[in-house]
Design a protein around this motif. Sequence first.
Motif, PDB file in Angstrom:
ATOM      1  N   ARG A 223       0.841  -1.216   0.000  1.00 21.70           N
ATOM      2  CA  ARG A 223       0.000   0.000   0.000  1.00 21.70           C
ATOM      3  C   ARG A 223       0.866   1.252   0.000  1.00 21.70           C
ATOM      4  N   LEU A 224       1.904   1.257   0.851  1.00 22.48           N
ATOM      5  CA  LEU A 224       2.779   2.437   0.916  1.00 22.48           C
ATOM      6  C   LEU A 224       3.532   2.648  -0.402  1.00 22.48           C
ATOM      7  N   ALA A 225       3.995   1.550  -0.996  1.00 20.04           N
ATOM      8  CA  ALA A 225       4.751   1.678  -2.249  1.00 20.04           C
ATOM      9  C   ALA A 225       3.852   2.179  -3.368  1.00 20.04           C
ATOM     10  N   LEU A 226       2.605   1.665  -3.418  1.00 19.15           N
ATOM     11  CA  LEU A 226       1.697   2.137  -4.460  1.00 19.15           C
ATOM     12  C   LEU A 226       1.310   3.600  -4.222  1.00 19.15           C
ATOM     13  N   ALA A 227       1.153   3.961  -2.935  1.00 18.35           N
ATOM     14  CA  ALA A 227       0.857   5.374  -2.619  1.00 18.35           C
ATOM     15  C   ALA A 227       2.018   6.261  -3.073  1.00 18.35           C
ATOM     16  N   ALA A 228       3.243   5.784  -2.859  1.00 17.19           N
ATOM     17  CA  ALA A 228       4.417   6.565  -3.295  1.00 17.19           C
ATOM     18  C   ALA A 228       4.407   6.718  -4.817  1.00 17.19           C
ATOM     19  N   GLY A 229       4.061   5.634  -5.512  1.00 19.15           N
ATOM     20  CA  GLY A 229       4.001   5.698  -6.968  1.00 19.15           C
ATOM     21  C   GLY A 229       2.953   6.694  -7.447  1.00 19.15           C
ATOM     22  N   ALA A 230       1.761   6.654  -6.819  1.00 14.79           N
ATOM     23  CA  ALA A 230       0.691   7.575  -7.213  1.00 14.79           C
ATOM     24  C   ALA A 230       1.092   9.020  -6.916  1.00 14.79           C
ATOM     25  N   LEU A 231       1.691   9.227  -5.751  1.00 20.90           N
ATOM     26  CA  LEU A 231       2.121  10.585  -5.396  1.00 20.90           C
ATOM     27  C   LEU A 231       3.202  11.086  -6.351  1.00 20.90           C
ATOM     28  N   MET A 232       4.062  10.155  -6.755  1.00 18.72           N
ATOM     29  CA  MET A 232       5.142  10.549  -7.666  1.00 18.72           C
ATOM     30  C   MET A 232       4.549  11.026  -9.000  1.00 18.72           C
ATOM     31  N   LEU A 233       3.536  10.282  -9.505  1.00 15.23           N
ATOM     32  CA  LEU A 233       2.904  10.702 -10.766  1.00 15.23           C
ATOM     33  C   LEU A 233       2.224  12.061 -10.611  1.00 15.23           C
ATOM     34  N   LEU A 234       1.534  12.243  -9.483  1.00 10.39           N
ATOM     35  CA  LEU A 234       0.889  13.529  -9.207  1.00 10.39           C
ATOM     36  C   LEU A 234       1.933  14.641  -9.119  1.00 10.39           C
ATOM     37  N   GLN A 235       3.059  14.326  -8.469  1.00 10.14           N
ATOM     38  CA  GLN A 235       4.110  15.317  -8.280  1.00 10.14           C
ATOM     39  C   GLN A 235       4.751  15.721  -9.617  1.00 10.14           C
ATOM     40  N   LEU A 236       4.940  14.738 -10.486  1.00 12.33           N
ATOM     41  CA  LEU A 236       5.492  15.056 -11.810  1.00 12.33           C
ATOM     42  C   LEU A 236       4.540  15.977 -12.574  1.00 12.33           C
ATOM     43  N   THR A 237       3.235  15.673 -12.476  1.00  7.56           N
ATOM     44  CA  THR A 237       2.238  16.521 -13.140  1.00  7.56           C
ATOM     45  C   THR A 237       2.282  17.940 -12.581  1.00  7.56           C
ATOM     46  N   LEU A 238       2.342  18.034 -11.250  1.00  2.55           N
ATOM     47  CA  LEU A 238       2.382  19.357 -10.623  1.00  2.55           C
ATOM     48  C   LEU A 238       3.677  20.088 -10.970  1.00  2.55           C
ATOM     49  N   GLY A 239       4.767  19.332 -11.107  1.00  3.24           N
ATOM     50  CA  GLY A 239       6.045  19.946 -11.469  1.00  3.24           C
ATOM     51  C   GLY A 239       5.982  20.578 -12.850  1.00  3.24           C
ATOM     52  N   VAL A 240       5.430  19.821 -13.807  1.00  2.00           N
ATOM     53  CA  VAL A 240       5.273  20.360 -15.166  1.00  2.00           C
ATOM     54  C   VAL A 240       4.333  21.568 -15.126  1.00  2.00           C
ATOM     55  N   GLY A 241       3.244  21.419 -14.356  1.00  2.00           N
ATOM     56  CA  GLY A 241       2.284  22.521 -14.229  1.00  2.00           C
ATOM     57  C   GLY A 241       2.916  23.763 -13.620  1.00  2.00           C
ATOM     58  N   SER A 242       3.731  23.570 -12.583  1.00  2.00           N
ATOM     59  CA  SER A 242       4.382  24.711 -11.916  1.00  2.00           C
ATOM     60  C   SER A 242       5.292  25.440 -12.891  1.00  2.00           C
ATOM     61  N   TYR A 243       6.071  24.667 -13.661  1.00  2.00           N
ATOM     62  CA  TYR A 243       7.000  25.281 -14.611  1.00  2.00           C
ATOM     63  C   TYR A 243       6.231  26.065 -15.668  1.00  2.00           C
ATOM     64  N   TRP A 244       5.182  25.438 -16.185  1.00  2.00           N
ATOM     65  CA  TRP A 244       4.402  26.080 -17.242  1.00  2.00           C
ATOM     66  C   TRP A 244       3.701  27.337 -16.725  1.00  2.00           C
ATOM     67  N   ILE A 245       3.077  27.238 -15.562  1.00  2.00           N
ATOM     68  CA  ILE A 245       2.299  28.384 -15.064  1.00  2.00           C
ATOM     69  C   ILE A 245       3.225  29.549 -14.700  1.00  2.00           C
ATOM     70  N   ARG A 246       4.425  29.222 -14.221  1.00  2.00           N
ATOM     71  CA  ARG A 246       5.372  30.300 -13.901  1.00  2.00           C
ATOM     72  C   ARG A 246       5.869  30.966 -15.181  1.00  2.00           C
ATOM     73  N   LEU A 247       5.980  30.151 -16.219  1.00  2.00           N
ATOM     74  CA  LEU A 247       6.432  30.691 -17.508  1.00  2.00           C
ATOM     75  C   LEU A 247       5.402  31.665 -18.073  1.00  2.00           C
ATOM     76  N   VAL A 248       4.131  31.264 -18.034  1.00  2.00           N
ATOM     77  CA  VAL A 248       3.111  32.110 -18.666  1.00  2.00           C
ATOM     78  C   VAL A 248       2.719  33.302 -17.791  1.00  2.00           C
ATOM     79  N   THR A 249       3.038  33.262 -16.507  1.00  2.00           N
ATOM     80  CA  THR A 249       2.670  34.393 -15.637  1.00  2.00           C
ATOM     81  C   THR A 249       3.884  35.183 -15.174  1.00  2.00           C
ATOM     82  N   GLN A 250       5.032  34.991 -15.831  1.00  2.00           N
ATOM     83  CA  GLN A 250       6.245  35.637 -15.321  1.00  2.00           C
ATOM     84  C   GLN A 250       6.202  37.164 -15.433  1.00  2.00           C
ATOM     85  N   ASP A 251       5.354  37.676 -16.332  1.00  2.00           N
ATOM     86  CA  ASP A 251       5.258  39.128 -16.468  1.00  2.00           C
ATOM     87  C   ASP A 251       4.092  39.710 -15.675  1.00  2.00           C
TER      88      ASP A 251
END
Lengths: 306, 262
Positions: A223-251
């Motif tokens: 259960r813990l390992a699968l939770a880590a896997g799910a969180l990792m996928l969510l985190q990667l998505t949020l990472g891409v989202g953070s980079y993109w949103i900072r790029l488009v709102t930098q001004d």
Amino acid sequence: MSAPGESVWLHRFAVLTACGTFLLIIAGGLVVGNEAGLAVPDWPLSYGMLMPPMEGGVFYEHGHRMIATSVGFLMTVLAIWLWRREPRRWVRRLGIVALGAVITQGILGGLTVIYLLPTPISVSHACLAQLFFCMTLSLALFTSRGWNSPMEPAEDREAPQFRHLAVAATVAIFIQLALGAALRHNGLGIAPHLIGAGIVAVLILWVAHRAFWKLSGQGTLVRLALAAGALMLLQLTLGVGSYWIRLVTQDAVQPQLSTVWITTAHVAVGALLLGVSLLLTLQSYRRLTLSGSTLPVPKTLEETLA
Amino acid sequence: MIRLKWSWLVSLLLVLTLAGCGGGEAPSMQEDAAMEEAPAGPPAEPIDPETVGAITGSVAFEGETPRRVRIRMDAVPACTESNPDPVYSEEVIVNDNGTLQNVFVYVKAGLENRTFDVPEQLVHLDQNGCVYHPHVLGVMTGQTLHIMNSDPTNHNIHPMPAQNREWNKSQPPDTAPLREQFPRPEVMLPVKCNVHPWMKAYIGVLRHPFFAVTGTDGAFSLEGLPPGDYTIEAWHEKYGTAEQTVTIGEKETQEIEFTFSS
């Protein structure tokens, strides 16, 4: 003194402290996202008072200080409680180390204000927050009924050992969070953080794969390992989202709500991922043993630490 | 032995985490003294008021006029109450005549061997309606910047210089104005309020008084310059810098034009 894990309330209090710490990490992320780190120029008071008007950036900065004070209080009570009631010396000591960490963290927070957010101190503040979160989670686990119930460790026949994989994943996540903090506080570029993301992803997928296919009898680990896997996928998505949103709102002329929440969620899920990976590591030391080993190595964390 | 290792491991982790804390030392009095204005080069002939000229001109804007961004102050009642009408960012303001506002124009080179007295008069920076007034301004090194808070709310004033000492001070409502100076030249020095993160101002700090900020007509005028060769720079917070070299003779006025485009 009571038997290990005897006090349900002690465990619940440790869980409360860990939850408060997680909330504190989110509050810290909101301070950075709202560019409010220097909204209160003085420390330890705020505008010379205990309770300034909570508006604008003061809401985030002073709110962070209030939550930090509450967590410091919780940790102080927890450390005293452990010192008086906990029979295991190493758990008592961990409580004291955690208390020292939260005091140091408070001082680091003050230094960031006094010295106007120098990158090394800001990054240290972010890293120690994650370490302290790990300590509170560990205390919650060590005081739990499950941890203190007798169990027969299962054999781990694979190489590398699952526990070593879990340690590697946890260490990699912590380094990755440090790289993320350095990126956020303008100490490093994005390249090290991207490389770190790749390494963490590989390690967590490996851990999850091993747990799912080779340790199916160990429900907690799976259960813990699968939770880590799910969180990792969510985190990667949020990472891409953070980079993109900072790029488009930098001004943008002021912090944008979307940017603040996505980047803060990235910080929070990073902390959760570290926490789950740490729990998985500790549980793997508790629940797994070496196969056919004749080496005089300790088989459980209790033996390792005792 | 194992317990000892565990204690060392925890200590080592904490030390490693804090290892990067060496930076950010407090600015000392010695550092302040070191920041005092550096001595100028060999003195030039005193300026003869009978021979001085001027450089005048305007800053044009080319391209599609950017839409001004509305500032969202909704979360701060004190700011919304001070502004019944919407407030827009002053980052880019294109005037009706096609010129650009808030451009800092100054003599970048040509005055190195001259020294100038620091004016007694104060330069005012007001926080009113949760906006800095003016948005772009100039001061001479050592001249007093008089910072006021006309708002019924707390502000913090946080200059973020590269050449001068950084500081961050609070200014609650109804408190005495702050009086600050910058000892080193710096173009430009950003100022920010972290309580209201949309509040930004830019200060040009120079050793001489030959600077101007374009207003609603986009024009500038640098008067009283002795004859000589000059480099004139125009700075805008979004569009960067542009420079021109100009030679003026006795009592001569040269007209130049800068152009920024989107």
